[in-house]
Design a protein around this motif. Sequence first.
Motif, PDB file in Angstrom:
ATOM      1  N   MET A   1       0.828  -1.217   0.000  1.00  0.00           N
ATOM      2  CA  MET A   1       0.000   0.000   0.000  1.00  0.00           C
ATOM      3  C   MET A   1       0.857   1.260   0.000  1.00  0.00           C
ATOM      4  O   MET A   1       0.340   2.353  -0.111  1.00  0.00           O
ATOM      5  N   GLY A   2       2.159   1.113   0.129  1.00  0.00           N
ATOM      6  CA  GLY A   2       3.038   2.275   0.262  1.00  0.00           C
ATOM      7  C   GLY A   2       3.457   2.861  -1.071  1.00  0.00           C
ATOM      8  O   GLY A   2       3.058   2.415  -2.145  1.00  0.00           O
ATOM      9  N   GLY A   3       4.293   3.884  -0.988  1.00  0.00           N
ATOM     10  CA  GLY A   3       4.769   4.561  -2.183  1.00  0.00           C
ATOM     11  C   GLY A   3       3.756   5.558  -2.701  1.00  0.00           C
ATOM     12  O   GLY A   3       2.708   5.799  -2.107  1.00  0.00           O
ATOM     13  N   ASP A   4       4.062   6.134  -3.850  1.00  0.00           N
ATOM     14  CA  ASP A   4       3.190   7.159  -4.425  1.00  0.00           C
ATOM     15  C   ASP A   4       1.954   6.576  -5.090  1.00  0.00           C
ATOM     16  O   ASP A   4       0.968   7.282  -5.297  1.00  0.00           O
ATOM     17  N   HIS A   5       1.990   5.293  -5.438  1.00  0.00           N
ATOM     18  CA  HIS A   5       0.925   4.728  -6.270  1.00  0.00           C
ATOM     19  C   HIS A   5       0.234   3.510  -5.681  1.00  0.00           C
ATOM     20  O   HIS A   5      -0.806   3.096  -6.186  1.00  0.00           O
ATOM     21  N   VAL A   9       0.742   0.153  -8.779  1.00  0.00           N
ATOM     22  CA  VAL A   9       2.094  -0.137  -9.246  1.00  0.00           C
ATOM     23  C   VAL A   9       2.600  -1.454  -8.679  1.00  0.00           C
ATOM     24  O   VAL A   9       3.264  -2.232  -9.378  1.00  0.00           O
ATOM     25  N   VAL A  10       2.265  -1.728  -7.418  1.00  0.00           N
ATOM     26  CA  VAL A  10       2.783  -2.935  -6.771  1.00  0.00           C
ATOM     27  C   VAL A  10       2.292  -4.205  -7.471  1.00  0.00           C
ATOM     28  O   VAL A  10       3.084  -5.108  -7.762  1.00  0.00           O
ATOM     29  N   VAL A  11       1.005  -4.286  -7.771  1.00  0.00           N
ATOM     30  CA  VAL A  11       0.468  -5.505  -8.388  1.00  0.00           C
ATOM     31  C   VAL A  11       1.045  -5.738  -9.783  1.00  0.00           C
ATOM     32  O   VAL A  11       1.470  -6.857 -10.098  1.00  0.00           O
ATOM     33  N   PRO A  12       1.106  -4.742 -10.666  1.00  0.00           N
ATOM     34  CA  PRO A  12       1.786  -4.973 -11.950  1.00  0.00           C
ATOM     35  C   PRO A  12       3.257  -5.361 -11.784  1.00  0.00           C
ATOM     36  O   PRO A  12       3.794  -6.152 -12.571  1.00  0.00           O
ATOM     37  N   GLY A  13       3.919  -4.816 -10.740  1.00  0.00           N
ATOM     38  CA  GLY A  13       5.298  -5.217 -10.468  1.00  0.00           C
ATOM     39  C   GLY A  13       5.387  -6.678 -10.073  1.00  0.00           C
ATOM     40  O   GLY A  13       6.291  -7.408 -10.497  1.00  0.00           O
ATOM     41  N   GLY A  95       7.098   1.768   0.893  1.00  0.00           N
ATOM     42  CA  GLY A  95       6.561   2.707   1.876  1.00  0.00           C
ATOM     43  C   GLY A  95       7.606   3.559   2.560  1.00  0.00           C
ATOM     44  O   GLY A  95       8.769   3.641   2.137  1.00  0.00           O
ATOM     45  N   ASN A  96       7.199   4.167   3.651  1.00  0.00           N
ATOM     46  CA  ASN A  96       7.997   5.078   4.461  1.00  0.00           C
ATOM     47  C   ASN A  96       9.311   4.404   4.908  1.00  0.00           C
ATOM     48  O   ASN A  96       9.284   3.415   5.629  1.00  0.00           O
ATOM     49  N   GLY A 291       8.558   6.612  -5.383  1.00  0.00           N
ATOM     50  CA  GLY A 291       8.055   6.840  -6.734  1.00  0.00           C
ATOM     51  C   GLY A 291       8.260   5.655  -7.656  1.00  0.00           C
ATOM     52  O   GLY A 291       8.276   5.815  -8.883  1.00  0.00           O
ATOM     53  N   ALA A 292       8.381   4.467  -7.084  1.00  0.00           N
ATOM     54  CA  ALA A 292       8.696   3.265  -7.865  1.00  0.00           C
ATOM     55  C   ALA A 292       7.661   3.004  -8.947  1.00  0.00           C
ATOM     56  O   ALA A 292       6.456   3.171  -8.746  1.00  0.00           O
ATOM     57  N   SER A 293       8.158   2.550 -10.109  1.00  0.00           N
ATOM     58  CA  SER A 293       7.296   2.074 -11.185  1.00  0.00           C
ATOM     59  C   SER A 293       7.093   0.576 -11.028  1.00  0.00           C
ATOM     60  O   SER A 293       7.687  -0.060 -10.135  1.00  0.00           O
TER      61      SER A 293
END
Length: 339
Positions: A1-5, A9-13, A95-96, A291-293
Motif C-alpha cells: 500500500m506504500g509509495g506514491d501509487h 504499481v505494486v500488483v503490476p510489479g 513505503g515510508n 516513486g517506484a514504477s
Amino acid sequence: MGGDHGPAVVVPGVAKAAAESTFLRFLLHGDQTAIGAELARHPSLKDRVEIRHADRVVAMNEKPAQALRRGKGTSMWAAIESVKAGEADAAVSAGNTGALMAISLLILRMSVPVERPCLVVSWPGVKGVSTVLDVGANVDCDAERLVEFAIMGEAFHRAAHGVARPTVGLLNIGSEEMKGHEEVRQAHAILRSDKFDLDYRGFVEGDELSQNKTDVVVTDGFTGNIALKTAEGTARYVGGELRAALTSSIVTKLGALMARSGLMAFSEKLTPDAAAPLLGLNGVVVKSHGGASDRDMASAIRMAAKLARSDFAAEIERNMTRLTAAVADQQPPAVDGAA
C-alpha cells in the motif's frame, strides 16, 4: 500500500516478477478491495497470490516513533511479521523508509552486533554495477561501523551480483593516505590489516563511483544519501535535456522514434537501482523508493528473492566475529603509570 501509487504499481510489479520466476509466490498485505481490483487485471496471478487484509497503512510522512506506536495492524507491520513467522522468505515495500527500518528492527532484530541496519543500492557504471552503502540509514558512523558496512556489502554483492570475490573500497575525498576525516582513515587501517577475508583496494573518489573502481564502495549514510540523490537528480536532468533536444523538431522526433529502444536502455542505466535492501536484520527486507514504477517493484522483488536464496547472512556473521580483534589491534597500548 506504500509509495506514491500503492497497488496500482505494486500488483503490476508482482506480475512482472512472477512472469520471470515461476517459483515465486506472494502474500500481498493491505486493503483487500483495492488489491483485488488490481489483481483482476492480472489473471495469471490468480493461483500465486494471497491477499492478507489490513485496515490501516503507515503514512509516507509518519515519523518512525509514531509508526512504532501505532504500526501494529498496518500492512507494513503485517508484511514484516510474515517474515518473522516464516510465512514469507522476504518482505518488499515502497513505503515510508524510516518506518520500515524501525518496524523491521523491532520485529526481526539484528542478526549481527550492530545497532541499526544499513541501506544498500546497486550503482550502475561503465563496467557493470557497484554496491554502495550506507545510503541513508546511519548518518554518523565511526570506523568500526564503516568496517561493518564493508563486511555486509561484500557478502551482499556476492549474493546479489554473483561475483565470487568482490573488491572493496572506502569513499573518500582523495586517494592519498592522509586524506579524509579520522573515522575514514581508521577504517582504512583496520580493513588493510588482513584480519578479514576481503579484497580491500583502498580509497575511492566520488568521480570513480560510475567507473566501478571497486565492486563495493563504503561510506556513511549522510554522504551516501547525498551521493545517491545527486546521481538520481543528474539522471533526471540529463534525461529531461535529452528529451527536449530530441523533440525540438520533426527531424529529431523521427530520430528519437528510430532510436527509442537504445534511448530507453540509456535512461535505465543512468539511475541507481530502485531496490535497497536493509542489511544486518534477521530476515530479508528490501526497500523500493516511493516513486517506484512497476519495473522498479519487479526489480526489488528479484533482489529479495536472490537474497532469500543465498547464504549472505551467514557470511556476514563469520566475518563479524573477526572485527572485535581487528579493532583491538588498532588501539594504542595502555601506558603504565609513572614510577
